[in-house]
Design a protein around this motif. Structure first.
Motif, PDB file in Angstrom:
ATOM      1  N   ARG A   1      34.298  51.596  37.309  1.00  0.00           N
ATOM      2  CA  ARG A   1      33.145  50.688  37.320  1.00  0.00           C
ATOM      3  C   ARG A   1      32.921  50.104  35.930  1.00  0.00           C
ATOM      4  O   ARG A   1      32.617  48.917  35.786  1.00  0.00           O
ATOM      5  CB  ARG A   1      31.895  51.449  37.798  1.00  0.00           C
ATOM      6  CG  ARG A   1      30.658  50.591  37.881  1.00  0.00           C
ATOM      7  CD  ARG A   1      29.502  51.302  38.556  1.00  0.00           C
ATOM      8  NE  ARG A   1      29.832  51.655  39.933  1.00  0.00           N
ATOM      9  CZ  ARG A   1      28.987  52.252  40.793  1.00  0.00           C
ATOM     10  NH1 ARG A   1      27.767  52.566  40.387  1.00  0.00           N
ATOM     11  NH2 ARG A   1      29.358  52.524  42.024  1.00  0.00           N
TER      12      ARG A   1
ATOM     13  N   ASP B   1      35.256  47.315  35.362  1.00  0.00           N
ATOM     14  CA  ASP B   1      34.832  46.124  36.107  1.00  0.00           C
ATOM     15  C   ASP B   1      33.701  45.407  35.359  1.00  0.00           C
ATOM     16  O   ASP B   1      33.739  44.187  35.155  1.00  0.00           O
ATOM     17  CB  ASP B   1      34.380  46.559  37.516  1.00  0.00           C
ATOM     18  CG  ASP B   1      34.128  45.382  38.456  1.00  0.00           C
ATOM     19  OD1 ASP B   1      34.113  44.232  37.993  1.00  0.00           O
ATOM     20  OD2 ASP B   1      33.918  45.630  39.657  1.00  0.00           O
TER      21      ASP B   1
ATOM     22  N   GLU C   1      35.095  43.650  32.274  1.00  0.00           N
ATOM     23  CA  GLU C   1      35.814  42.416  32.597  1.00  0.00           C
ATOM     24  C   GLU C   1      34.840  41.274  32.874  1.00  0.00           C
ATOM     25  O   GLU C   1      35.046  40.147  32.427  1.00  0.00           O
ATOM     26  CB  GLU C   1      36.732  42.631  33.803  1.00  0.00           C
ATOM     27  CG  GLU C   1      38.051  43.277  33.395  1.00  0.00           C
ATOM     28  CD  GLU C   1      38.937  43.623  34.588  1.00  0.00           C
ATOM     29  OE1 GLU C   1      40.148  43.786  34.383  1.00  0.00           O
ATOM     30  OE2 GLU C   1      38.402  43.747  35.715  1.00  0.00           O
ATOM     31  N   ARG C   2      33.770  41.602  33.596  1.00  0.00           N
ATOM     32  CA  ARG C   2      32.769  40.561  33.872  1.00  0.00           C
ATOM     33  C   ARG C   2      32.095  40.084  32.584  1.00  0.00           C
ATOM     34  O   ARG C   2      31.665  38.943  32.486  1.00  0.00           O
ATOM     35  CB  ARG C   2      31.699  41.111  34.831  1.00  0.00           C
ATOM     36  CG  ARG C   2      32.216  41.324  36.252  1.00  0.00           C
ATOM     37  CD  ARG C   2      31.247  42.175  37.046  1.00  0.00           C
ATOM     38  NE  ARG C   2      31.809  42.624  38.309  1.00  0.00           N
ATOM     39  CZ  ARG C   2      31.442  42.183  39.517  1.00  0.00           C
ATOM     40  NH1 ARG C   2      30.502  41.293  39.622  1.00  0.00           N
ATOM     41  NH2 ARG C   2      32.013  42.654  40.616  1.00  0.00           N
TER      42      ARG C   2
END
Lengths: 444, 444
Positions: B151, B154, B157-158
């Motif tokens: 998580r 993720d 990356e965002r």
């Protein structure tokens, strides 16, 4: 042998790899815990700060919450907050989620499946709507006539929007014509506007704006943090594509959740995205699976906050939306009559655009803003809000939201304010405020 | 004359601009509200959905929460949650914020001024740390050996990180050497790692990794959602630059808040940013002014959630950190002994890296995962967690967090599990689990 802690909190760690803790619990005296060899994986010795003061338990003063939110809480909502916590995937909690969604749809007057409570306060709901609708480079118009329109513009810029800020002075609202002109100029994907601007007390009419927005093929995003539950927020009838609110205003729940709703056009726009949503926590694509049929784990929802919202929504629907809106209107009119008799006027430019639940009034000349609010709080337990942004020191914001919209609150506030103004040497006609409010109540 | 609503909820709107509402409140019979002319600003007629079911009030089953969180709640924490709501800038609430910060510093074992509770759950805390430390293009390493490391990757990356994902199989932990190699290769600004991986039950040693990270001039970001309050999380001693946790694990508060802490190096990195933080809601630059000396309004904090956390932290410090850590260890060792006697083994690769508060064990061959968890819940009120990601259907996750780490829970769970396994035709040696746990308790 190591010694952990000092003073009253000691722990010994012997070379034989066994540990003995002597702990003076403040409440229950000495407790002895020892762990046998092998049962214990060595912990790092830690330093304990013995100078830490022992804070008293939570015991808040009882306030009358007539500020810009949070508003008064019904005891049954507080009781629901204290109900036993269950797991976030417990069948009981899934049922609570379903029921919260059904009741939110009713309050939003929508059949939108994607209607739910974001696990954060109203500003998280705002950010959720913006970051899911906007991809970097997307054109957006943010209508800014107060602090919260300004906040939406800030959020949109952070999301990478190609932003046009449409500005009006604090206290004014937008005309259909200026929105139409801005749309023609900027050709936006999304237009964001505040229905009930908490910083100014202004109510923005939406019905005609919605037509203009949709004729241009754009999406209408509406901030109804302060209006939901106190004024009609007719998502489907007006054609609002996305909206967010807060639990702590006219819904009558403590702060901590943000009801949101997304219509079919908004979901289509999300489905057509080419970039991941910047926020993982607020990604509707993932939240759809948690609040949708799959109930796929996303994050651990605030269980007890949802209990509170559930009960608050039950009360809203038990009263009935129509009666609730009329009640907000009634007490607003009595307050306004009382304030007028005391020489206090509203700061909203167009009197037809005064919010019933957030009464923004000019502080009389020569009156000390902070002194009055302090006296109201300390002597009467009444909280009202000060002005925000350019209105700081110039206006008071008197909330009549949810449970707080009552005869008792209006009359007590007017009587208390009379005393506070007198303390400032600004003596209004004695009893005039209360008399005018009572006259209004008796007329109805 | 318009008629609003239908069925039992009706409202008339006459041409004289006065309105009369007949509202049958479910609880109190007929209520009549009428508003005189001028007192009323016309509302849009609305359609009320009379088919809405009337949901029963909140009345949850009482569970024993031995899953991955939320954990059992002490009654005094529930009571604090129901205390009277005050305004978010009320002097009383400002004092509560101060005290929450002081107690969080103690639990985090830090003197970091910027220690506070984010108004969202643990994942919001994760996102807060990442988006404030990372600017688009910044290099980051995310260590991924479970769902929560994944998580973090993720989220990074965002946030636009130039990301290196360092992966280990679920249930394993990272060695100093592989971290050092990755740092040399990627030269990151931030290294994110999970202290206690809730999806696998693995404990990541941090002390040596911290040295390697700081020797390279990088920042160490640690997920201690599951460890805080149950294991030492020594922010200052280890040199952790930023960390986030959750209220609903070993701190023993319902979910809804995420304690975070930022050290001087992290704040310096934020001060040197050239881009605004992507999230307005989680922007530490603004939250510093709200949780700092200024107390400048940012968002409306979840008042009652903070009451709950305040009381939960009081209980943590009253027990004492050392005693609390030893208690988690003790009950873990008894549970482990009991499970071993029933032929159930832990899924963490290195037995020295088993978390005491999250016991991840292999489901015995031929046993139906869901059937056992359902029976535990329905017949005993015990919640345990299933496996996440690749562990789904393969492991159970048995939580001993905060209040849930108790003799009674361990013994009852072992006894109940015996019955559930028997229902699956997998009859363990009768009483062996309880006997082994009791033996361990008697030894200590």
């Amino acid at each position: 042998m190591f010694l952990w802690g000092k003073g009253s909190r000691k722990c010994e760690f012997s070379v034989s790899n066994s540990v003995t803790c002597f702990e003076r619990r403040r409440s229950v005296g000495i407790v002895l815990i020892s762990l046998a060899e092998n049962a214990f994986r060595p912990l790092t010795p830690i330093e304990v700060n013995d100078s830490l003061p022992s804070f008293p338990p939570i015991n808040p003063p009882v306030r009358i919450l007539m500020g810009p939110g949070p508003s008064d809480i019904h005891p049954s909502v507080s009781a629901a907050m204290a109900a036993p916590t269950v797991g976030h995937l417990d069948p009981y909690f899934l049922k609570v989620m379903d029921e919260v969604q059904t009741m939110l749809r009713e309050v939003f007057q929508t059949s939108n499946k994607m209607t739910m409570a974001i696990s954060g306060t109203g500003s998280a709901g705002m950010e959720c709507c913006v970051v899911n609708l906007i991809e970097p480079g997307d054109r957006m118009i943010a209508c800014q006539n107060g602090v919260f329109g300004g906040r939406m513009a800030d959020v949109a810029e952070r999301a990478g929007a190609d932003l046009l800020k449409l500005e009006r002075p604090f206290g004014e609202v937008f005309s259909v014509e200026e929105i139409a002109t801005a749309i023609e100029k900027h050709k936006p994907k999304v237009i964001g506007i505040v229905h009930a601007e908490t910083s100014t007390g202004a109510l923005q009419p939406l019905e005609e704006i919605s037509k203009v927005v949709h004729d241009a093929g754009a999406l209408l995003l509406v901030d109804c943090v302060t209006s939901l539950g106190g004024l009609p927020v007719e998502i489907d009838k007006i054609g609002i594509d996305a909206a967010y609110s807060g639990s702590q205003k006219c819904l009558g729940c403590p702060p901590g959740l943000s009801p949101v709703t997304f219509g079919p056009r908004a979901l289509e726009a999300m489905d057509a995205r080419t970039h991941k949503v910047a926020s993982w926590y607020l990604d509707i694509g993932m939240l759809r699976n948690y609040w949708g049929a799959d109930r796929a784990y996303h994050h651990t929802a605030p269980i007890n906050m949802n209990y509170g919202l559930h009960q608050a929504l039950r009360l809203v629907l038990e009263e009935g939306l129509v009666a609730r809106f009329a009640r907000h209107q009634l007490h607003h009119s009595a307050l306004k009559a009382g304030l007028a008799a005391m020489g206090i006027s509203y700061s909203v430019a167009d009197p037809n655009c005064s919010l019933p639940m957030l009464n923004s009034v000019w502080i009389p000349e020569g009156v000390d803003d902070v002194a009055v609010r302090k006296q109201l709080l300390n002597e009467f337990g009444i909280e009202i809000g000060g002005g925000l942004g350019p209105m700081k020191g110039k206006t008071w914001r008197i909330g009549l939201m949810g449970e707080a919209a009552s005869k008792s609150n209006v009359l007590l506030f007017l009587a208390a304010l009379e005393q506070c103004l007198a303390a400032q040497g600004k003596i209004p006609e004695p009893g005039a405020g209360v008399a005018s409010a009572n006259k209004r109540y008796l007329e109805t």
